[in-house]
Design an enzyme around this catalytic site. Structure first.
Site, PDB file in Angstrom:
ATOM      1  N   LYS A  27      11.871 -12.860 -18.795  1.00  0.00           N
ATOM      2  CA  LYS A  27      11.937 -13.140 -20.223  1.00  0.00           C
ATOM      3  C   LYS A  27      13.074 -14.097 -20.547  1.00  0.00           C
ATOM      4  CE  LYS A  27      10.664  -9.915 -22.981  1.00  0.00           C
ATOM      5  NZ  LYS A  27      10.719  -8.513 -23.418  1.00  0.00           N
ATOM      6  N   ARG A 130      16.272  -6.752 -25.475  1.00  0.00           N
ATOM      7  CA  ARG A 130      15.033  -6.639 -24.703  1.00  0.00           C
ATOM      8  C   ARG A 130      15.320  -6.696 -23.198  1.00  0.00           C
ATOM      9  NH1 ARG A 130      10.423  -8.646 -27.813  1.00  0.00           N
ATOM     10  NH2 ARG A 130      11.117  -8.991 -29.959  1.00  0.00           N
ATOM     11  N   GLY A 139       5.731  -3.226 -20.416  1.00  0.00           N
ATOM     12  CA  GLY A 139       5.746  -1.887 -21.001  1.00  0.00           C
ATOM     13  C   GLY A 139       6.544  -0.873 -20.210  1.00  0.00           C
ATOM     14  N   MET A 141       9.841  -1.033 -19.215  1.00  0.00           N
ATOM     15  CA  MET A 141      11.237  -0.823 -19.583  1.00  0.00           C
ATOM     16  C   MET A 141      11.403  -0.930 -21.094  1.00  0.00           C
ATOM     17  SD  MET A 141      13.144  -2.655 -16.443  1.00  0.00           S
ATOM     18  CE  MET A 141      12.289  -4.129 -16.822  1.00  0.00           C
ATOM     19  N   ARG A 375       5.008 -16.013 -20.605  1.00  0.00           N
ATOM     20  CA  ARG A 375       4.982 -15.579 -19.202  1.00  0.00           C
ATOM     21  C   ARG A 375       3.611 -15.899 -18.637  1.00  0.00           C
ATOM     22  NH1 ARG A 375       5.273  -9.165 -20.777  1.00  0.00           N
ATOM     23  NH2 ARG A 375       3.398  -9.145 -22.046  1.00  0.00           N
ATOM     24  N   HIS A 491      -2.519  12.571  -2.110  1.00  0.00           N
ATOM     25  CA  HIS A 491      -3.555  12.949  -1.143  1.00  0.00           C
ATOM     26  C   HIS A 491      -4.911  12.390  -1.557  1.00  0.00           C
ATOM     27  CE1 HIS A 491      -6.696  15.731   0.343  1.00  0.00           C
ATOM     28  NE2 HIS A 491      -6.005  15.630   1.474  1.00  0.00           N
ATOM     29  N   SER A 810     -11.331  -9.292  22.856  1.00  0.00           N
ATOM     30  CA  SER A 810     -11.433  -8.917  21.454  1.00  0.00           C
ATOM     31  C   SER A 810     -10.752  -7.570  21.290  1.00  0.00           C
ATOM     32  CB  SER A 810     -12.893  -8.845  21.020  1.00  0.00           C
ATOM     33  OG  SER A 810     -12.948  -8.449  19.671  1.00  0.00           O
ATOM     34  N   CYS A 878     -11.756  -7.182  16.548  1.00  0.00           N
ATOM     35  CA  CYS A 878     -12.960  -6.706  15.867  1.00  0.00           C
ATOM     36  C   CYS A 878     -12.764  -5.314  15.302  1.00  0.00           C
ATOM     37  CB  CYS A 878     -14.151  -6.741  16.817  1.00  0.00           C
ATOM     38  SG  CYS A 878     -13.915  -5.736  18.289  1.00  0.00           S
ATOM     39  N   TYR A 898      -9.297 -15.626  16.211  1.00  0.00           N
ATOM     40  CA  TYR A 898     -10.125 -15.251  15.059  1.00  0.00           C
ATOM     41  C   TYR A 898     -10.000 -13.764  14.777  1.00  0.00           C
ATOM     42  CZ  TYR A 898     -13.444 -13.262  18.358  1.00  0.00           C
ATOM     43  OH  TYR A 898     -14.011 -12.495  19.343  1.00  0.00           O
TER      44      TYR A 898
END
Lengths: 924, 924
Positions: A27, A130, A139, A141, A375, A491, A810, A878, A898
């Site tokens: 800000k 601010r 939102g 702080m 922002r 969990h 692989s 893979c 790859y």
């Protein structure tokens, strides 16, 4: 102020370096930028994040320890205790030396610039205080408005504005906000008082309260403060000091801590908040005043048109209060065309300068426009992709910058079903989107019920306060999970992600009553069996069966991925087992198939029956008898897939899993055996059962993942590998005869010794190829590759020996992770893994994200050794990690050729690979 | 001869360097040594091993490939085919250039020295042609005697010796030997002829055949040769050339190949054979002649007295023919005291010079002593140990040299039961001692019968032609295994060693008839159920229940081990679970307990019942209820062991194995459940069964070795580790109070993450210690160590992090080998592992000998990382490899602090560690 030792903690908007977000916060930097661009901004200054850090430095260790505890997501009572402790410590902290001397100097400058005086009833200077960290945490702080008001100043304000109601309304709001945020007094205490006043005056809305009521509120609010905290500080300087400390402190409020955790914001990215002190401007000073928000583009769909809301004669808070509905921005164009033009012009400048869609807050005070903040806009993933591409087209971003704007997770979320965008209903609650995808199901509250209902073909969503390991069977039965408590690492969240179920967790608005089999959101009651819809991406919860839509990729996705393809070093293939997968793989831009598991081809009953006979056979002849027709059947599938992938490589893996996986469990047979005995069947049938039970029991293994599987089956039953190879090579030969260009790569799994490869090549693979070559009269060996899956630790450690025997590696990172940790995935994911993650023993699930310290080390060793003895060696991966962005970055760093991922994750991998390439280019 | 390029292939005994065994072979070097010491040796020369190598060099690759095939131990038909191929190739090989020119020169020298002429009937020079490699391979390669005889020379010999019978006997023997060895004609063809002649003359023994018979034999033998090969070469020079080639060739005969394989003789140690050409001397020239063997000490028990046999008027062969029994050496002393003195004096010189007990062959020709060979004697392990120590006492060896004389396997064999040395019976057959120990049992021929009989309490020995994986259940049931076919790496040998059963394999004299349930050795028939005794160390097979004795260590063992202790760098501890083990550990010189497995303490029924209740408990309170008394019970055992080991460290491992191992199998419960149903029990009992079945099924894991075990149990149920720790720490505290010096080291198993250790230390171990400290009022934390078992791959790779949390590492190489190979020991040892070893895919069982390329690499990485972050870290190993000499050498090289082995293997480890230290001292 003054000793040489004192740091410079305060910068006016004119003097701060707006590029230094880390020091000024987002800000503060945006305000400095706008001031320095010559845009109208209320005068003000920024207290740096360094001041905040120095503030915390006195008790850094203690606080960090408490934060760690908080991060584990303890139950509410412990959480509240911990927060209490943090606040107690912070309350005792002194502000950094010299800070307030500097603040005083800058308030003086503010007074000079504004011509108003702090605390002077005749020309009162009011300010907002601010928060603003380096990374936007909307939102999370705290902010205090109208600071500087007291019993005298309010009178002056009333006089000056000629609006007593306005002045006292501002004062009572200030008292409430200051009381709550700065002094930590419960909001309910103020709300109750104001409710009494409203009922005393017989009014419904706040704005209807007469001035007398507001004055009464002011007095009674001061009493509340007196009782709960002490005498309300009339001195604006004291107010300011307390407010600055409160903003510092809000960096450590639980919301902010959890937000940083959930969004994985590290200390490196944002450490502490800055504080902005800005002269107040008022949008509620008449119909030539107002307040609003402007997005430079549509943040929902990315369209390139200004978008926003405006409310005349109002302050920002009024929008929140919800008594008046904001107007679309077009209204402003009608009402104040000049201001509208000024706004749009400035917004375009800011967009170009900041290289992103902007989210701009503004206020108009008596016909004068003020910019309060700008922002980078938060957008939907869809808009994120579209605007990133458009910004390149507009010459604002380079392609690489555009690529970095889009996170791989954004692309992921475009792939899951989502709520139909045409649906206009509102969610009843919002939690954390813990595992993506929008699903509808009937509410159940118990995992056993979930299982039972699912068995009857119902789609259910399991709703729990929180979940524990004993509930996991319910996860499998349900299409989604909803909890009222817990964070992104609870969990429920972990398990749902692990098994790929949608989940919304921590939807705190929901209050569950297990006894009545219902949950409530306010007055709304939802009972067992009712339909709800959850969106695991956004965290939204809806009542009813809300229409969802399958993802449809906008054209910009392909443009962006095209750019990604130009940048990335890693190739991207797809894991595909059946022709439908191969079609998807091509569609999503895979450069081949990195893993085709033959196993899935055996699901059809006639094939499975043959395979079972192969496995149960007691000698070679019998095995061959069943292998022959089986090989013939799967050849068709091979041919189809090779044809779909024409011109691209297809890695087919020789059979890998423990053979007993294809057989019924011995316990099932035992049950049937006994049931038959009880029923009384004939002896022959019983004998057959007994034979089967004995045979299957004999094949049973204690630890099948480390047993007779993979290449070990090839060594002990070479005929098995012979027929499988023959089948895929014949498919290749036939396609070549038809003028096609199939590229077959044969992969040997579970290798621990170079000699295993030698043996099966010599005894099975090469003879099979030679046989096909001679029957079809074409040479094939030079057209295909033979490689191995690297999924044992020993294969990594002896990769130099192994590489001499093969054309490609692989990595099978699932099995490799199992072996590295000695964690059996089947046994731990639903059992102790969630507890490990909750308790912080593990920071993440290594089956999702590559373990950088262990598994990645082995991959690095293996790749280095392998390439040292075989320069032509092609190295890929893979395992499921091939579709995980963090893992892809590690694999890029190691230098793999790859990755291969499930078809839907191919697009993720393409983007993540590009990110890794850009990141490491800038490092090296 | 002559060009400068020609190598020197031939050395007379006078000119060869007797220290260069590699060039001259053992026999050639010994002859050179004796000649150069001035001892009487028949004149002769040596063709070097280099000549033999050059001979093979023309077809080196082809031959090596065939030998590799042979080494895999193929079935007899394939073996014969391969041997045929080798011989075909060798037959075509030319002798190295210049060799025979040199040989001719040296034969001339021989003629000069002996005054005899090669091929001259008037003064015939006869020679023996003897093989001799660098490493002694007794009986494995070929020798030809009396070479130089032909139709003319025999007549001269008869004249000169005045003994026609002697001359023609020598000639017919030469024809037979030459025909068989040099020309490759089947021995039976000669035997049949000679049998016919004996029956024609009506005699039983060879010596009874009259001269006419011998002359007839000579003629008919020449016919056999004519028919099978071609005209018998009358020219002695041709005979010599063929014989030298035959000796070269014998290096590659299957016996020799297998011997080298079984004794692990590498090319580095011995590459090809030398050939010794020696003038014949004759011990059968009257009663002033004779032949004999002298050992400088008793090779059976090591006593320091000359020991040997002597036969007057005889050649070496006569001893073999078995018609006359040799006399003890004392007889020679009586008969020819001067010669005896000369012999003994020379033998002592040779013993001192060669630094070992000597095995000397001699012949006396007409009152003149000739030394024919000397070599280091083969001894029983007992004699090996005793003489090694005595030779140090005699000032002949240094301690280090003595240590190297004794192989760890020698010590091992002293530890197994053996045939009572007082027993004088003869074995009925001899095979390879494949797995040590002497055991008696009743013969069974089928594994199922073995299981059945064993169930009835019988001790059985499984007798098979060969075994295959399907027979393994029979191995477990039997006390020993006997096969008539197969080598040291056959399935039977490998499996028997793996599971620790005695085994004799490849006892080819035994002919098995499964149908009649009997085996035969010649005329002897042994039927199912009869008792036999096998000695898996020597390979001997006896009929009946032969008395065996438990090992008793002679005092020299302790002397030798004392020297080992001085030299070795590695500490040696014992794995001991119960007090009796601890007593043994101290007896065998263990320096502490490296692994105490709590698990074995739970075998007593009341403890097992409590443990089961702990495991089945559904919440913490219930678990604690049963843990409390259980901890109290095992405390007694801890105390007893700590007291036995007073002053030495005792590592106690917190519970490690998968918990379900302590529970009955779900299938058993299911069976009982159904049986009860069928019988009809009351509902309450049925419910209890059902509950138990469900609970146990829930605890069941797919891959328990990688499941919920080890530290994972500690993390999920900290109370479990808390009570176990409390129990062992209390035992320690009580002993301290009693004035003892217990040294407790607590070990956490199955760790993959440093955070696991942190967690259980914080939640269980440290609180338990603190609790005991406060209750007993003594400080304990500083008196004990906390360490971890390193048995996951990840622990090795992140050992630097883990080392910061602990005082010691102990590698669990069993689990680590499992994880490195992804081989489940439970599943593969009886299944595909034997096939892997037979087919050469694996060269040895990695669960017996540390895998140098994979597992050892991890140990090296782990140790380096661990010590880098914790200099005080103590690093040991407690897997079964701790008792294996090859593994110990690797562990010494890596730099571990100690090994821990089962009590009996402690002595092996002490010696092996000394060997490693000496070996690496001489390298560095």
């Amino acid at each position: 102020m003054g000793s040489e030792m004192t740091k410079k903690y305060v910068f006016s908007f004119e003097e701060g370096d707006w590029r230094d977000k880390k020091l000024l916060g987002g800000k503060g930097a945006s305000l400095a930028q706008m001031v320095q661009l010559g845009l109208p901004v209320p005068p003000g200054f920024t207290i740096t994040t360094e001041a905040c850090r120095d503030f915390y430095s006195y008790e850094e260790e203690t606080i960090e320890k408490l934060v760690k505890e908080l991060e584990r997501g303890p139950p509410p009572d412990i959480r509240d205790k911990l927060i209490g402790e943090v606040w107690k410590i912070v309350d005792r902290l002194p502000v950094p030396e010299g800070l307030f001397e500097q603040v005083k100097v800058y308030v003086k400058k503010l007074e000079e610039k504004s011509g108003k005086i702090f605390g002077d009833p005749n020309k009162p200077l009011l300010v907002s205080v601010r928060s603003g960290a380096a990374v936007s945490m909307p939102g999370m702080m705290d902010t205090v408005l109208n600071l500087g008001l007291n019993d005298e100043v309010v009178k002056g304000l009333a006089r000056l504005t000629n609006n007593e109601w306005f002045a006292y309304d501002a004062y009572r709001r200030f008292l409430q906000m200051f009381g709550r945020i700065v002094l930590g007094i419960k909001e309910e205490l103020f709300d109750e008082v104001f409710k009494e006043i409203k009922s005393k005056y017989g009014v419904k809305y706040d704005v209807e309260v007469p001035v007398e009521g507001l004055k009464e509120a002011v007095e009674r609010f001061k009493h509340v403060i007196q009782r709960e905290w002490g005498s309300f500080p009339q001195d604006p300087w004291v107010q300011l000091e307390l407010a600055v400390k409160a903003v510092f402190r809000s960096w450590m409020n639980p919301r902010a801590i959890f937000y940083r955790m959930a969004n994985k914001i590290s200390k490196k990215e944002a450490d502490c908040t800055a504080v902005n002190v800005v002269a107040m401007v008022f949008g509620n000073m008449g119909w030539d005043s107002g307040t609003g928000v402007l997005f430079t583009r549509d943040v929902a769909n990315g369209e390139n048109r200004p978008y926003g809301e405006f409310l005349p004669n109002a302050q920002g808070e009024d929008v929140v209060a919800g008594i008046r509905t904001p107007m679309p921005l077009d209204k402003l164009k009608e009402m104040m065309p000049q201001i509208y033009d000024e706004l749009i012009k400035a917004s375009k400048v800011l967009e170009r300068l900041n290289k992103d869609v902007q989210d701009i807050e503004f206020t108009i005070e008596k016909g004068k426009l003020y910019f309060l903040q700008n922002r980078d806009a938060k957008m939907t993933p869809l808009a994120r992709v579209k605007t990133a591409v458009d910004l390149v087209m507009d010459g604002i971003l380079t392609k690489e910058e555009a690529l970095l704007k889009v996170k791989p997770e954004h692309i992921v979320s475009l792939l899951y079903p989502r709520i139909d965008p045409k649906y206009k209903g509102k969610p009843i609650a919002k939690g954390l989107g813990a595992s993506p995808g929008a699903v509808s199901g009937q509410v159940v509250f118990h995992p056993d019920v979930a299982v039972e209902w699912a068995r009857n073909g119902k789609k259910v969503i399991l709703v729990r306060v929180e979940t524990k390991p004993d509930d996991v069977h319910g996860f499998y039965a349900a299409v989604g999970v909803l909890t009222s408590r817990g964070g992104m690492t609870s969990h429920a969240a972990v398990v749902a992600r692990a098994i790929g179920k949608s989940a919304v967790v921590g939807a705190e608005a929901i209050s569950i009553n297990y006894d009545n089999k219902e949950f409530r959101v306010g007055d709304l009651v939802v009972r067992e069996g009712e339909w709800i819809t959850i969106d695991g991406t956004s965290g939204d919860v809806y009542v009813g069966k809300i229409p969802t839509v399958e993802p449809e990729l906008i054209s910009e996705v392909n443009v962006l991925l095209g750019w990604a393809d130009e940048v990335r070093k890693l190739g991207v293939r797809a894991n595909a087992d059946v022709p439908e997968d191969a079609v998807l793989a091509r569609k999503f831009g895979a450069e081949g198939i990195g893993l085709l598991r033959i196993e899935r081809m055996f699901r059809k009953p006639e094939r499975l029956n043959l395979l079972r006979k192969v496995i149960l056979a007691e000698n070679v002849e019998e095995r061959v008898k069943y292998l022959e027709p089986l090989a013939e059947m799967i050849k068709k599938d091979f041919k189809e897939i090779l044809e779909i992938m024409d011109g691209l490589p297809v890695i087919i893996r020789l059979i890998d899993p423990p053979l007993h996986e294809f057989l019924p469990a011995p316990e099932e047979i035992l049950k049937e055996l006994y049931e038959s005995k009880i029923k009384g069947v004939d002896d022959a049938a019983l004998k057959e059962f007994e034979w089967l039970y004995n045979r299957i029991s004999k094949l049973k293994e204690h630890n099948p993942m480390m047993g007779h599987r993979g290449v070990r089956v090839g060594v002990t039953y070479p005929e098995f590998y012979y027929y499988l190879t023959k089948s895929m090579v014949e498919a290749t030969a036939e396609l070549i005869k038809e003028g096609k260009n199939p590229i077959l790569e044969i992969m040997i799994p579970q290798v621990a010794l170079a000699s295993e490869i030698k043996y099966v090549k010599e005894k099975a693979i090469l003879p099979a190829i030679k046989d096909v070559e001679s029957r079809y009269g074409i040479s094939l060996l030079n057209k295909l590759k033979i490689g191995t899956m690297i999924e044992t630790v020993r294969a990594c450690l002896t990769a130099d020996e192994i590489a001499k025997e093969v054309d490609f590696f692989s990595y099978g990172t699932n099995d490799l992770t199992q072996a590295t940790f000695s964690f059996s995935r089947d046994d731990i994911e639903g059992k102790f893994l969630p507890q490990y993650i909750e308790s912080g023993v593990l920071m993440y699930n290594p089956f999702e994200t590559l373990d950088d310290k262990g598994v990645a080390k082995l991959i690095e060793i293996g790749t280095k050794l392998g390439k040292s003895s075989n320069q032509q060696l092609e190295v890929g991966i893979c395992g499921e990690h091939g579709g995980d962005p963090k893992s892809i970055e590690i694999l890029h760093r190691i230098g793999l050729d790859y990755v291969s991922a499930s078809p839907y994750r191919v697009v993720v991998a393409r983007l993540a690979a590009a990110h890794a390439a850009i990141k490491y280019k800038s490092i090296s």
